[in-house]
Write an enzyme that holds these catalytic residues in place. Structure first.
Site, PDB file in Angstrom:
ATOM      1  N   GLU A  96     -64.449  20.697 104.379  1.00 56.90           N
ATOM      2  CA  GLU A  96     -63.362  21.474 104.951  1.00 56.90           C
ATOM      3  C   GLU A  96     -62.244  21.688 103.949  1.00 56.90           C
ATOM      4  O   GLU A  96     -61.992  20.845 103.099  1.00 56.90           O
ATOM      5  CB  GLU A  96     -62.759  20.719 106.144  1.00 56.90           C
ATOM      6  CG  GLU A  96     -63.732  20.465 107.241  1.00 56.90           C
ATOM      7  CD  GLU A  96     -63.120  19.633 108.352  1.00 56.90           C
ATOM      8  OE1 GLU A  96     -61.894  19.704 108.555  1.00 56.90           O
ATOM      9  OE2 GLU A  96     -63.883  18.915 108.997  1.00 56.90           O
ATOM     10  N   CYS A 109     -55.036  22.701 101.140  1.00 54.30           N
ATOM     11  CA  CYS A 109     -55.430  21.298 101.236  1.00 54.30           C
ATOM     12  C   CYS A 109     -56.933  21.228 100.976  1.00 54.30           C
ATOM     13  O   CYS A 109     -57.712  21.891 101.646  1.00 54.30           O
ATOM     14  CB  CYS A 109     -55.097  20.775 102.638  1.00 54.30           C
ATOM     15  SG  CYS A 109     -55.648  19.084 102.917  1.00 54.30           S
ATOM     16  N   CYS A 116     -66.143  10.101 103.782  1.00 55.62           N
ATOM     17  CA  CYS A 116     -65.219   9.183 103.103  1.00 55.62           C
ATOM     18  C   CYS A 116     -65.683   7.755 103.349  1.00 55.62           C
ATOM     19  O   CYS A 116     -66.190   7.424 104.418  1.00 55.62           O
ATOM     20  CB  CYS A 116     -63.801   9.362 103.636  1.00 55.62           C
ATOM     21  SG  CYS A 116     -62.568   8.367 102.734  1.00 55.62           S
ATOM     22  N   CYS A 120     -60.573   4.304 107.327  1.00 57.86           N
ATOM     23  CA  CYS A 120     -59.301   4.195 108.059  1.00 57.86           C
ATOM     24  C   CYS A 120     -59.586   4.466 109.549  1.00 57.86           C
ATOM     25  O   CYS A 120     -60.271   5.435 109.887  1.00 57.86           O
ATOM     26  CB  CYS A 120     -58.284   5.195 107.512  1.00 57.86           C
ATOM     27  SG  CYS A 120     -57.959   4.949 105.749  1.00 57.86           S
ATOM     28  N   CYS A 123     -59.095   8.013 111.287  1.00 54.62           N
ATOM     29  CA  CYS A 123     -59.456   9.223 110.536  1.00 54.62           C
ATOM     30  C   CYS A 123     -60.872   9.704 110.852  1.00 54.62           C
ATOM     31  O   CYS A 123     -61.825   8.920 110.845  1.00 54.62           O
ATOM     32  CB  CYS A 123     -59.326   8.947 109.042  1.00 54.62           C
ATOM     33  SG  CYS A 123     -59.843  10.318 108.012  1.00 54.62           S
ATOM     34  N   CYS A 339     -57.859  16.343 108.892  1.00 55.43           N
ATOM     35  CA  CYS A 339     -58.970  16.194 107.957  1.00 55.43           C
ATOM     36  C   CYS A 339     -60.245  15.661 108.603  1.00 55.43           C
ATOM     37  O   CYS A 339     -60.230  14.665 109.309  1.00 55.43           O
ATOM     38  CB  CYS A 339     -58.512  15.353 106.776  1.00 55.43           C
ATOM     39  SG  CYS A 339     -58.864  13.632 106.756  1.00 55.43           S
TER      40      CYS A 339
END
Ligand code: SAH
Length: 356
Positions: A96, A109, A116, A120, A123, A339
């Site tokens: 994205e 962005c 990832c 976290c 997220c 995100c």
């Protein structure tokens, strides 16, 4: 792991020097800057459109290189002017990137990894782990795609590396991309207009400082002590806040760039006065700015942003402690702009990925 094993080389994976080298036996190294101007400045979509490049060279480029690393899988436009692209890479993975409009600013962005590994808890990007790193060209491709959404009179003014992934875990591919954005032969964006956001990897923060290009650094802190941060940002268990702050201090000393600390506000978790007090004590003697981000809700995550009065109070407590803080404005809330959310929802309902 590279995405391009079975594909033609990607033109944007070549550094300026590598492209020069390729051009030398094909008409002269000076052609490299001409080609790069078409790619990064003039928004063409293929090699054939590079009018002042000789036909034979255009043909050689077309047969040897891919121009784009992605195809646009979804394009969403928010009522506030924010645009988001879900891009499909050549190996079928998706990522994205976002274009935000605010007065004279056109901020993009971008992502650095598919997924990832940081985990976290709030997220969406980390929910499925990390699939792979993006290459330099795949990072730059997002810029090319978003830049081509703008009318001829507008240019990208700011880049934030705050999309999917941990940028400093892929510094090897990110640095050449940042150089291309920053260098006159590329996009010509000043380093102060480029922000790299990190979960806080001290060694890599020092590596970034050592480039001596004063990129803006944002550190995702999210908690004022290790006990709480270990819960919210699991990789903290192996790092610790003290190490991160020391590396951030060194970054400031070396580059002169004030550090931004990001802090996602999670209702009932890290948003109490005691947290703001402790954060204030941690940062007040540092040249720091705190960017409070009300949590963007993610359908499968049972955490949420506090209400506006609590958020404002958190800001006040920080200000009274002598720490400058602002609350990030929400952009593109109606298009899953936080995100990793769009990729996640597309993976959950695969049919939408087929739209073009
Ligand atoms: N890995 C890097 C960069 C990507 S995340 C980092 O950790 O900084 C960019 C920022 O968005 C980080 O501050 C991250 O904590 C924040 N973020 C991620 N998910 C979010 C959510 N659901 N709501 C609000 N902010 C979020």
């Amino acid at each position: 792991m590279s995405s391009s094993n079975n594909f033609r080389p990607l033109i944007t994976d070549l550094s300026r020097d590598e492209l020069k080298e390729w051009c030398v036996p094909r008409g002269g190294g000076y052609r490299a800057d001409q080609i790069r101007r078409w790619i990064f400045g003039k928004r063409v979509h293929d090699f054939e459109s590079m009018h002042d490049v000789p036909a034979a060279l255009r043909t050689a480029l077309t047969s040897e290189f891919d121009f784009f690393a992605t195809r646009i899988s979804r394009h969403l436009v928010s009522t506030d002017g924010t645009e988001k692209l879900l891009l499909e890479l050549r190996d079928g993975e998706t990522l994205e990137c976002v274009l935000m409009r605010e007065e004279d600013r056109r901020t993009v962005c971008i992502s650095t990894q598919v997924g990832c590994a940081m985990g976290c808890v709030f997220c969406a990007s980390g929910l499925l782990g990390v699939k792979r790193n993006l290459s330099t060209g795949e990072i730059l491709d997002q810029i090319l795609r978003l830049d081509r959404l703008l009318p001829p009179t507008e240019r990208i003014t700011n880049v934030v590396v705050m999309g999917m992934g941990e940028p400093l875990a892929n510094l090897k591919a990110l640095l050449p991309a940042l150089h291309t954005l920053n260098a006159p032969g590329g996009m010509g964006l000043g380093a102060r207009r480029i922000t790299v956001s990190t979960v806080g990897l001290p060694e890599k923060m020092r590596e970034l400082a050592a480039t001596d290009i004063p990129f803006h650094l944002a550190v995702s802190l999210h908690a004022p002590n290790d006990l709480l941060r270990n819960e919210i940002v699991p990789v903290n268990k192996n790092i610790g806040i003290a190490e991160i702050l020391a590396a951030a201090d060194d970054y400031f000393d070396r580059t002169g760039r004030r550090i931004t600390y990001e802090y996602v506000l999670l209702a009932g978790v890290n948003d109490q006065d005691a947290h703001a007090d402790e954060l204030g004590r941690l940062l007040r003697r540092r040249n720091a700015h705190v960017n409070l981000i009300p949590m963007n809700s993610v359908s499968t995550i049972a955490l949420e942003a506090p209400g506006s009065p609590r958020t404002q109070h958190f800001v006040e407590v920080l200000k009274n402690a002598g720490v400058n803080a602002t609350v990030r404005k929400r952009k593109g809330a109606d298009i899953d702009a936080a995100c990793g959310q769009l990729r996640l929802s597309a993976l959950q309902t695969p049919d939408v990925v087929l739209e073009s």
